[in-house]
Design a protein around this motif. Structure first.
Motif, PDB file in Angstrom:
ATOM      1  N   TYR A   1       0.845  -1.201   0.000  1.00  0.00           N
ATOM      2  CA  TYR A   1       0.000   0.000   0.000  1.00  0.00           C
ATOM      3  C   TYR A   1       0.878   1.248   0.000  1.00  0.00           C
ATOM      4  O   TYR A   1       0.708   2.157  -0.837  1.00  0.00           O
ATOM      5  CB  TYR A   1      -0.880  -0.037   1.246  1.00  0.00           C
ATOM      6  CG  TYR A   1      -2.019   0.952   1.347  1.00  0.00           C
ATOM      7  CD1 TYR A   1      -2.326   1.868   0.344  1.00  0.00           C
ATOM      8  CD2 TYR A   1      -2.815   0.956   2.492  1.00  0.00           C
ATOM      9  CE1 TYR A   1      -3.389   2.759   0.481  1.00  0.00           C
ATOM     10  CE2 TYR A   1      -3.880   1.833   2.636  1.00  0.00           C
ATOM     11  CZ  TYR A   1      -4.153   2.738   1.634  1.00  0.00           C
ATOM     12  OH  TYR A   1      -5.208   3.613   1.773  1.00  0.00           O
ATOM     13  N   VAL A   2       1.840   1.291   0.908  1.00  0.00           N
ATOM     14  CA  VAL A   2       2.736   2.445   0.987  1.00  0.00           C
ATOM     15  C   VAL A   2       3.546   2.568  -0.300  1.00  0.00           C
ATOM     16  O   VAL A   2       3.711   3.665  -0.854  1.00  0.00           O
ATOM     17  CB  VAL A   2       3.658   2.333   2.211  1.00  0.00           C
ATOM     18  CG1 VAL A   2       4.720   3.436   2.206  1.00  0.00           C
ATOM     19  CG2 VAL A   2       2.835   2.406   3.501  1.00  0.00           C
ATOM     20  N   GLN A   3       4.037   1.429  -0.812  1.00  0.00           N
ATOM     21  CA  GLN A   3       4.823   1.460  -2.046  1.00  0.00           C
ATOM     22  C   GLN A   3       4.003   1.989  -3.223  1.00  0.00           C
ATOM     23  O   GLN A   3       4.499   2.785  -4.034  1.00  0.00           O
ATOM     24  CB  GLN A   3       5.350   0.050  -2.343  1.00  0.00           C
ATOM     25  CG  GLN A   3       6.245  -0.050  -3.562  1.00  0.00           C
ATOM     26  CD  GLN A   3       5.476  -0.386  -4.838  1.00  0.00           C
ATOM     27  OE1 GLN A   3       4.504  -1.142  -4.797  1.00  0.00           O
ATOM     28  NE2 GLN A   3       5.884   0.161  -5.961  1.00  0.00           N
ATOM     29  N   LYS A   4       2.739   1.568  -3.321  1.00  0.00           N
ATOM     30  CA  LYS A   4       1.887   2.054  -4.406  1.00  0.00           C
ATOM     31  C   LYS A   4       1.614   3.550  -4.274  1.00  0.00           C
ATOM     32  O   LYS A   4       1.639   4.291  -5.264  1.00  0.00           O
ATOM     33  CB  LYS A   4       0.567   1.280  -4.423  1.00  0.00           C
ATOM     34  CG  LYS A   4       0.682  -0.169  -4.848  1.00  0.00           C
ATOM     35  CD  LYS A   4       1.000  -0.308  -6.318  1.00  0.00           C
ATOM     36  CE  LYS A   4       0.929  -1.762  -6.761  1.00  0.00           C
ATOM     37  NZ  LYS A   4       1.362  -1.942  -8.173  1.00  0.00           N
ATOM     38  N   GLU A   5       1.337   4.000  -3.063  1.00  0.00           N
ATOM     39  CA  GLU A   5       1.099   5.431  -2.860  1.00  0.00           C
ATOM     40  C   GLU A   5       2.338   6.250  -3.234  1.00  0.00           C
ATOM     41  O   GLU A   5       2.233   7.330  -3.825  1.00  0.00           O
ATOM     42  CB  GLU A   5       0.697   5.697  -1.413  1.00  0.00           C
ATOM     43  CG  GLU A   5      -0.725   5.288  -1.074  1.00  0.00           C
ATOM     44  CD  GLU A   5      -1.742   6.145  -1.815  1.00  0.00           C
ATOM     45  OE1 GLU A   5      -1.962   7.300  -1.416  1.00  0.00           O
ATOM     46  OE2 GLU A   5      -2.300   5.652  -2.811  1.00  0.00           O
ATOM     47  N   LEU A   6       3.507   5.728  -2.929  1.00  0.00           N
ATOM     48  CA  LEU A   6       4.743   6.411  -3.285  1.00  0.00           C
ATOM     49  C   LEU A   6       4.942   6.410  -4.802  1.00  0.00           C
ATOM     50  O   LEU A   6       5.286   7.438  -5.398  1.00  0.00           O
ATOM     51  CB  LEU A   6       5.925   5.720  -2.593  1.00  0.00           C
ATOM     52  CG  LEU A   6       7.313   6.318  -2.797  1.00  0.00           C
ATOM     53  CD1 LEU A   6       7.373   7.745  -2.279  1.00  0.00           C
ATOM     54  CD2 LEU A   6       8.366   5.453  -2.106  1.00  0.00           C
ATOM     55  N   ALA A   7       4.685   5.268  -5.430  1.00  0.00           N
ATOM     56  CA  ALA A   7       4.896   5.158  -6.871  1.00  0.00           C
ATOM     57  C   ALA A   7       3.949   6.045  -7.666  1.00  0.00           C
ATOM     58  O   ALA A   7       4.336   6.595  -8.708  1.00  0.00           O
ATOM     59  CB  ALA A   7       4.730   3.697  -7.305  1.00  0.00           C
ATOM     60  N   PHE A   8       2.719   6.212  -7.190  1.00  0.00           N
ATOM     61  CA  PHE A   8       1.725   6.969  -7.947  1.00  0.00           C
ATOM     62  C   PHE A   8       1.557   8.402  -7.462  1.00  0.00           C
ATOM     63  O   PHE A   8       0.699   9.131  -7.973  1.00  0.00           O
ATOM     64  CB  PHE A   8       0.390   6.235  -7.933  1.00  0.00           C
ATOM     65  CG  PHE A   8       0.366   5.040  -8.844  1.00  0.00           C
ATOM     66  CD1 PHE A   8       0.047   5.173 -10.183  1.00  0.00           C
ATOM     67  CD2 PHE A   8       0.691   3.779  -8.379  1.00  0.00           C
ATOM     68  CE1 PHE A   8       0.037   4.082 -11.035  1.00  0.00           C
ATOM     69  CE2 PHE A   8       0.688   2.676  -9.210  1.00  0.00           C
ATOM     70  CZ  PHE A   8       0.368   2.826 -10.546  1.00  0.00           C
ATOM     71  N   GLY A   9       2.352   8.819  -6.478  1.00  0.00           N
ATOM     72  CA  GLY A   9       2.346  10.218  -6.075  1.00  0.00           C
ATOM     73  C   GLY A   9       1.420  10.573  -4.946  1.00  0.00           C
ATOM     74  O   GLY A   9       1.254  11.764  -4.644  1.00  0.00           O
ATOM     75  N   GLY A  10       0.809   9.582  -4.303  1.00  0.00           N
ATOM     76  CA  GLY A  10      -0.040   9.886  -3.160  1.00  0.00           C
ATOM     77  C   GLY A  10       0.747  10.407  -1.977  1.00  0.00           C
ATOM     78  O   GLY A  10       0.232  11.161  -1.151  1.00  0.00           O
ATOM     79  N   ILE A  11       2.006   9.968  -1.886  1.00  0.00           N
ATOM     80  CA  ILE A  11       2.929  10.464  -0.866  1.00  0.00           C
ATOM     81  C   ILE A  11       4.289  10.672  -1.522  1.00  0.00           C
ATOM     82  O   ILE A  11       4.555  10.169  -2.631  1.00  0.00           O
ATOM     83  CB  ILE A  11       3.079   9.498   0.332  1.00  0.00           C
ATOM     84  CG1 ILE A  11       3.596   8.134  -0.136  1.00  0.00           C
ATOM     85  CG2 ILE A  11       1.766   9.358   1.097  1.00  0.00           C
ATOM     86  CD1 ILE A  11       3.954   7.186   0.998  1.00  0.00           C
ATOM     87  N   ASP A  12       5.167  11.399  -0.839  1.00  0.00           N
ATOM     88  CA  ASP A  12       6.571  11.522  -1.229  1.00  0.00           C
ATOM     89  C   ASP A  12       7.413  10.642  -0.317  1.00  0.00           C
ATOM     90  O   ASP A  12       6.938  10.145   0.719  1.00  0.00           O
ATOM     91  CB  ASP A  12       7.019  12.978  -1.115  1.00  0.00           C
ATOM     92  CG  ASP A  12       6.248  13.891  -2.058  1.00  0.00           C
ATOM     93  OD1 ASP A  12       5.975  13.459  -3.199  1.00  0.00           O
ATOM     94  OD2 ASP A  12       5.923  15.027  -1.651  1.00  0.00           O
ATOM     95  N   ALA A  13       8.677  10.488  -0.669  1.00  0.00           N
ATOM     96  CA  ALA A  13       9.560   9.625   0.120  1.00  0.00           C
ATOM     97  C   ALA A  13       9.610  10.057   1.580  1.00  0.00           C
ATOM     98  O   ALA A  13       9.643   9.216   2.489  1.00  0.00           O
ATOM     99  CB  ALA A  13      10.962   9.626  -0.486  1.00  0.00           C
TER     100      ALA A  13
END
Length: 398
Positions: free
Chosen positions: A177-189
């Motif tokens: 979930y976190v990885q997908k949000e990071l990959a698609f721009g929902g969160i930053d690193a």
């Protein structure tokens, strides 16, 4: 409890064991998720990701579980399974911050009632990676207020279906979930630690609330098993919620060995080029048996994709994949793994987070070219029906 006609019918079914449950107590099931299978989704983080052009295609109708759930649930029951897993989509039942959509809640009421009416246990996922567009507007998991909004929605769902014998999955595959949000721009690193903290807080809070509202219910969060690095990944979420897991949900798809490095294809979403590694099922179950002695285990997801339904280049069939992975699960149980259930992913093909090319369904559906969305059985259907009729080799943990 909100007692609609559908829920009243479900409640009237009582809390007896599933009609298909073998006397040995092992639970067989199938998995699905709302966003991936329902079709025509409301505004959410994932409709926005797709609309931005960052996915291969839009979700569209998907397989239209929203209107064909009775057919798919009946197909699952015909397999002889005991559990039907689905998610109640936050974006569907709370499309604005101002209240819940009663018509959509009644749809889920009927899903629960239909599952129960076929003698199966509803396994309800509260978060399968999708949140409403208005949450995205506020910053998604960057916003500290998201945990409170998430809990308000989750409590609404739990209160509605308490007392109906459900099993609960709080958050699907938190690390992915976190990885997908990071990959698609929902969160930053920089937001990664904050999102993990928020997911841990959400899980721990709703775990306590479930046990207040639905005493005796079993609660988990399912971990996506990645060989070689799982212990490190577990430190991000699983280890932090271990005392609030009634059982550990395990998702196993791929192994990685020097002899079979094909899992590298996952990095490019070429899932059908990954050669199955059934021994990894045994290894994953024994990994958690050693790490968490006495904690019951349930394989919440396991499956194999084809590319657009074509025969696989490596010759693996769905039936062979199913039989060999179940065989390794039986071996793990015989060697002390406290595993008490298994779900196949998935009952039908669906939207695999941006594409209809990977097809995991026991029933295949050609979303792109078949306007009737016909469910066609794969060889996995007969294989799974045979598996569910076989006795479990060891006592099942309570």
């Amino acid at each position: 409890m909100v007692l609609t006609a559908a829920l009243a019918a479900a409640a009237a079914a009582g809390s007896s064991p599933p009609a298909h449950a073998a006397g040995d107590g092992f639970l067989w099931g199938v998995s699905s998720s709302g966003f991936q299978s329902e079709g025509s989704p409301p505004d959410s983080n994932w409709t926005r990701y797709a609309a931005s052009g960052r996915t291969h295609e839009l979700v569209g109708t998907s397989v239209d579980f929203r209107h064909r759930y009775r057919e798919d649930i009946a197909a699952a029951a015909d397999l002889g399974v005991d559990v039907f897993r689905f998610s109640v989509e936050w974006s569907r039942i709370q499309p604005t911050p101002h209240g819940w959509d009663e018509a959509e809640l009644r749809y889920y009421d009927d899903v629960v009632a239909t599952v129960r009416g076929h003698g199966m246990i509803p396994m309800i996922t509260l978060d399968h990676w999708v949140y409403p567009g208005w949450i995205a507007d506020r910053g998604g998991w960057r916003d500290p207020a998201t945990v409170g909004a998430w809990l308000a929605n989750a409590e609404q769902v739990v209160a509605r279906y308490a007392g109906l014998g459900a099993m609960w999955v709080t958050i699907n595959e938190p690390t992915i979930y976190v990885q997908k949000e990071l990959a698609f721009g929902g969160i930053d690193a920089a937001d990664v630690p904050r999102m993990f903290d928020a997911l841990v807080a959400a899980h721990r809070s709703i775990y306590a609330r479930i046990h207040e509202l639905d005493p005796g219910a079993r609660v988990t969060s399912n971990a996506a098993y990645i060989p070689g690095v799982q212990t490190g990944l577990d430190a991000l979420f699983v280890d932090r919620v271990r005392d609030t897991l009634d059982f550990l949900g395990l998702d196993y798809y791929y192994g990685a060995t020097l002899a079979n490095p094909s899992a590298i294809h996952a990095l490019t979403d070429d899932f059908a080029s990954i050669v199955p590694h059934p021994d990894g099922m045994y290894e994953a179950l024994m990994h958690y048996t050693r790490r968490f002695p006495g904690l019951p285990l349930y394989v919440v997801e396991n499956g194999m994709p084809t590319a657009d339904g074509a025969p696989r280049a490596d010759g693996w069939t769905r039936a062979r994949h199913l039989r060999e992975h179940v065989d390794r699960m039986r071996r793990a149980a015989a060697d002390g793994a406290p595993v008490f259930g298994y779900n196949y992913w998935s009952i039908t093909d669906n939207y695999e987070w941006g594409s209809y090319t990977p097809r995991f369904g026991l029933y295949t559906v050609d979303v792109r070219t078949d306007p009737n969305l016909t469910r066609r059985p794969t060889d996995g259907v007969d294989a799974y029906r045979a598996v569910t009729g076989e006795p479990w080799p060891v006592p099942v943990p309570g």
